[in-house]
Every structure is written in C-alpha cells, then in structure tokens.
Design a protein around this motif. Sequence first.
Motif, PDB file in Angstrom:
ATOM      1  N   ASP A  12       0.810  -1.224   0.000  1.00 49.29           N
ATOM      2  CA  ASP A  12       0.000   0.000   0.000  1.00 49.29           C
ATOM      3  C   ASP A  12       0.841   1.270   0.000  1.00 49.29           C
ATOM      4  N   THR A  13       2.159   1.137   0.182  1.00 49.73           N
ATOM      5  CA  THR A  13       3.034   2.318   0.158  1.00 49.73           C
ATOM      6  C   THR A  13       3.958   2.314  -1.064  1.00 49.73           C
ATOM      7  N   SER A  14       3.603   1.511  -2.056  1.00 51.48           N
ATOM      8  CA  SER A  14       4.425   1.410  -3.270  1.00 51.48           C
ATOM      9  C   SER A  14       4.080   2.485  -4.288  1.00 51.48           C
ATOM     10  N   LEU A  15       5.072   2.800  -5.128  1.00 53.34           N
ATOM     11  CA  LEU A  15       4.901   3.692  -6.265  1.00 53.34           C
ATOM     12  C   LEU A  15       5.224   2.928  -7.542  1.00 53.34           C
ATOM     13  N   LEU A  16       4.383   3.075  -8.561  1.00 54.36           N
ATOM     14  CA  LEU A  16       4.715   2.594  -9.903  1.00 54.36           C
ATOM     15  C   LEU A  16       5.248   3.801 -10.672  1.00 54.36           C
ATOM     16  N   ILE A  17       6.475   3.678 -11.167  1.00 59.03           N
ATOM     17  CA  ILE A  17       7.171   4.802 -11.790  1.00 59.03           C
ATOM     18  C   ILE A  17       7.455   4.487 -13.250  1.00 59.03           C
ATOM     19  N   GLY A  58       0.059   3.447  -4.081  1.00 57.19           N
ATOM     20  CA  GLY A  58      -0.694   2.648  -3.129  1.00 57.19           C
ATOM     21  C   GLY A  58      -1.608   3.516  -2.286  1.00 57.19           C
ATOM     22  N   LYS A  59      -2.611   2.903  -1.665  1.00 56.14           N
ATOM     23  CA  LYS A  59      -3.633   3.685  -0.957  1.00 56.14           C
ATOM     24  C   LYS A  59      -3.128   4.344   0.317  1.00 56.14           C
ATOM     25  N   ARG A  60      -1.955   3.945   0.809  1.00 51.56           N
ATOM     26  CA  ARG A  60      -1.407   4.565   2.013  1.00 51.56           C
ATOM     27  C   ARG A  60      -0.226   5.495   1.714  1.00 51.56           C
ATOM     28  N   VAL A  61       0.039   5.773   0.464  1.00 50.71           N
ATOM     29  CA  VAL A  61       1.122   6.691   0.093  1.00 50.71           C
ATOM     30  C   VAL A  61       0.747   8.110   0.503  1.00 50.71           C
ATOM     31  N   THR A  62       1.668   8.808   1.172  1.00 52.16           N
ATOM     32  CA  THR A  62       1.419  10.178   1.641  1.00 52.16           C
ATOM     33  C   THR A  62       2.428  11.200   1.109  1.00 52.16           C
ATOM     34  N   ARG A  63       3.586  10.726   0.641  1.00 49.16           N
ATOM     35  CA  ARG A  63       4.660  11.654   0.260  1.00 49.16           C
ATOM     36  C   ARG A  63       4.621  12.035  -1.224  1.00 49.16           C
ATOM     37  N   PHE A  64       3.874  11.291  -2.019  1.00 54.39           N
ATOM     38  CA  PHE A  64       3.869  11.527  -3.456  1.00 54.39           C
ATOM     39  C   PHE A  64       2.456  11.435  -4.011  1.00 54.39           C
ATOM     40  N   ARG A  69       7.598  13.959 -10.227  1.00 50.88           N
ATOM     41  CA  ARG A  69       8.887  13.572 -10.808  1.00 50.88           C
ATOM     42  C   ARG A  69       9.743  13.003  -9.669  1.00 50.88           C
ATOM     43  N   VAL A  70      10.204  11.772  -9.819  1.00 53.49           N
ATOM     44  CA  VAL A  70      10.882  11.107  -8.696  1.00 53.49           C
ATOM     45  C   VAL A  70      12.092  10.315  -9.170  1.00 53.49           C
ATOM     46  N   SER A  71      12.920   9.964  -8.175  1.00 55.35           N
ATOM     47  CA  SER A  71      14.038   9.048  -8.383  1.00 55.35           C
ATOM     48  C   SER A  71      14.155   8.160  -7.162  1.00 55.35           C
ATOM     49  N   PRO A  72      14.396   6.857  -7.345  1.00 55.56           N
ATOM     50  CA  PRO A  72      14.721   6.011  -6.194  1.00 55.56           C
ATOM     51  C   PRO A  72      16.155   6.273  -5.749  1.00 55.56           C
ATOM     52  N   SER A  98      14.554  -0.175 -17.100  1.00 54.11           N
ATOM     53  CA  SER A  98      13.253  -0.773 -17.381  1.00 54.11           C
ATOM     54  C   SER A  98      12.254   0.338 -17.658  1.00 54.11           C
ATOM     55  N   ASP A  99      11.230   0.048 -18.450  1.00 51.53           N
ATOM     56  CA  ASP A  99      10.197   1.053 -18.720  1.00 51.53           C
ATOM     57  C   ASP A  99       9.475   1.486 -17.448  1.00 51.53           C
ATOM     58  N   PHE A 100       9.168   0.499 -16.588  1.00 48.56           N
ATOM     59  CA  PHE A 100       8.464   0.761 -15.337  1.00 48.56           C
ATOM     60  C   PHE A 100       9.217   0.099 -14.192  1.00 48.56           C
ATOM     61  N   VAL A 101       9.238   0.767 -13.042  1.00 52.11           N
ATOM     62  CA  VAL A 101       9.834   0.200 -11.831  1.00 52.11           C
ATOM     63  C   VAL A 101       8.895   0.471 -10.661  1.00 52.11           C
ATOM     64  N   ILE A 102       9.008  -0.336  -9.617  1.00 44.95           N
ATOM     65  CA  ILE A 102       8.198  -0.168  -8.411  1.00 44.95           C
ATOM     66  C   ILE A 102       9.123  -0.022  -7.206  1.00 44.95           C
ATOM     67  N   PHE A 103       8.884   1.023  -6.420  1.00 44.65           N
ATOM     68  CA  PHE A 103       9.648   1.239  -5.194  1.00 44.65           C
ATOM     69  C   PHE A 103       8.714   1.723  -4.097  1.00 44.65           C
ATOM     70  N   ASP A 104       9.125   1.483  -2.855  1.00 42.95           N
ATOM     71  CA  ASP A 104       8.385   2.027  -1.729  1.00 42.95           C
ATOM     72  C   ASP A 104       8.612   3.538  -1.665  1.00 42.95           C
ATOM     73  N   GLU A 105       7.607   4.263  -1.245  1.00 48.73           N
ATOM     74  CA  GLU A 105       7.728   5.722  -1.193  1.00 48.73           C
ATOM     75  C   GLU A 105       8.849   6.180  -0.267  1.00 48.73           C
TER      76      GLU A 105
END
Length: 326
Positions: A12-17, A58-64, A69-72, A98-105
Amino acid sequence: MIEEAVPSLPTDTSLLIRVHAVSLNYRDANMLNGTNPFEIKSDGIPCSDAAGSVVLIGKRVTRFKIGDRVSPIVDQKAITGREQDREWLGGEVNGVLSDFVIFDEETCVKLPEHLSWAEAACLACAGVTAWSALARDGSLVPGMSVLLQGTGGVSMMALKFARAAGCKVILTSSSDEKLEHAKALYTEPAIATINYSTKPEWELEVLKLNGGVGVDIVLENGGTSSLLQSVKAAKKGGIVSQVGYLGKQSGAHIEGLVPLLIDKTVNLRGINVGTLHDFESLNGLVEATELRFEDVIDKRFGFEQAAEAIEYLWSGQHMGKVIIEL
C-alpha cells in the motif's frame, strides 16, 4: 531485452514509476563485465540512476502523488546514514533499466522541476556521491579549494557543485583534450587543470596552483595508486574523500600512509554514494541555484542501444555522464 506485463503494486506504500531516463555509472559497466568486488544479483536488472514520473500509488502513500517527478535512491537501505546494511540497485537487487519500476515511497525523492529527465537522472549516484564527497557535515564553504580527479560523472558533477558554492577548482585528467574542453566550458571563474600523465608528481603541481599550500578537499578516485599523492595534495587538516578505485590496486602503493595521515591531520573518509537525506539536501541546492547539467551530459542513447551505451562508458571515451533515454 525482456518484455513483461506491468505488475500490480505489492504494498500500500508502493509507487509505480514510468522511467524516462537512466544515467550510467562506472559501477554499472564494472558489474556487467564481472569485475565488481561486491555481491550482485546474477539475473538482475542493471543500473541504479533513473528519473521518472509516478503513474500509480498505493492507498497509504502520503509523500507523493500521481505525476510527481521522482528518483529512487541508489542504496535502498540508506535513509539516515545510521543503517548498517546495504541494498544497492543494480547490485543486490534489481536496478532501473526498465520502462516501469516499483519502489516504496520511503526510498524515493522528488526531483527538481526545472531539470530535463536526462539531467535529473544524473543526480542519484554521481550527483549524490559528489555532493557527499564535498559537503558532508557542512564541509564545503565558499572560498575553499577543491581537487577533482578525472572527468567522469562524479568529478564533473562535483565541479558544478564546487563552482556553485564559490570554490576554486583544480581538475586532473590524462587527456589534454578533455582538460581543454573543460576549460572552454567553465571560464568565469576559470578552472585550473593538470595532466597527471605528463606531470606524474601532480601533487606538487597542485601546491603550485594553490599558492604553495594543499587544497581543502580532494575527491579521490584512483584508490591505492593515487591515495598517497592525494594526501600530500591536501592541506594540513584537509579532507580526502575516497569515492572510487579506478587505478591498479596494491598495498605497496600506500606504504607510509598512516604516518602521513597523522602528520598532516588529514581526514580520510570513504564515500559510498549517500543517503536519502543527502539526496534531498542536494536537491535543495539544485533548486535554490537553478543549476543545470546539460553541459555534464556527454552522449545519449535510446533504450534499444543500452548495450552500446554501456560499452561506450566502459571504453573511457566519455567526459561526464552517459544517458539512456526511454
């Protein structure tokens, strides 16, 4: 190249980038050529530096929010600097090519709005490493002198930060062509240069260029092959930031290092990129000064040219950053 369906979010705290640009580092080519000393994921995705936009949260993401525009961060464990383990992108875990990556916020940062995707992709590893090497613990102040070794991505990013901070810069390289190009790019104020292949006692040249005294900060890139000379090039009480080991490594090179460190009271510190907090601090500088990095980008490749881009980096022909645009 492997094609897969875009995955669903794992937490629930993941970002699809959506990745727009990837910046290459020497460590990427080092790993892919089997000469990296650290653990890597044998079937992993390479590369550590990406700039992208958030397309799903994700439904619990608060920072983004969607569209940010982001970077892991490169070391996914390095949030505050107190962590005792590591998890490097493109190393122990999958990277970002990769075209898409997933990281925690919690392991991502917002990127400055004024930068292009290619410029923003230069920040995560080379930018944060350069910033940590120069400015950790508030060590960089206006009027200081800085010695930068080589014309790769870290050194060229450090050159930008040092000039923005009002510092004198001395740049070394084995290529007169690269040094002349750097002098043509950065004229006001001018930078000083040394060709270490034609002046093997380059530490003495540093003293000549700096009024007879050592520099405040050395960005040390060679490892054992150049470390003694770097300490000699630093002023008493100065800083040597060890960011790489590009030269041939041998214990014989550093005979006499310990008494020299003690005599000069030099602070020799290892730099392993930096933390999420370091990245955010760097972004503050970039935003406040509206720094741009197009002049640091050497060459751009498309995603389908990724192998060619990595070979180009490995050849050492580049000056600054090599970018893969997606």
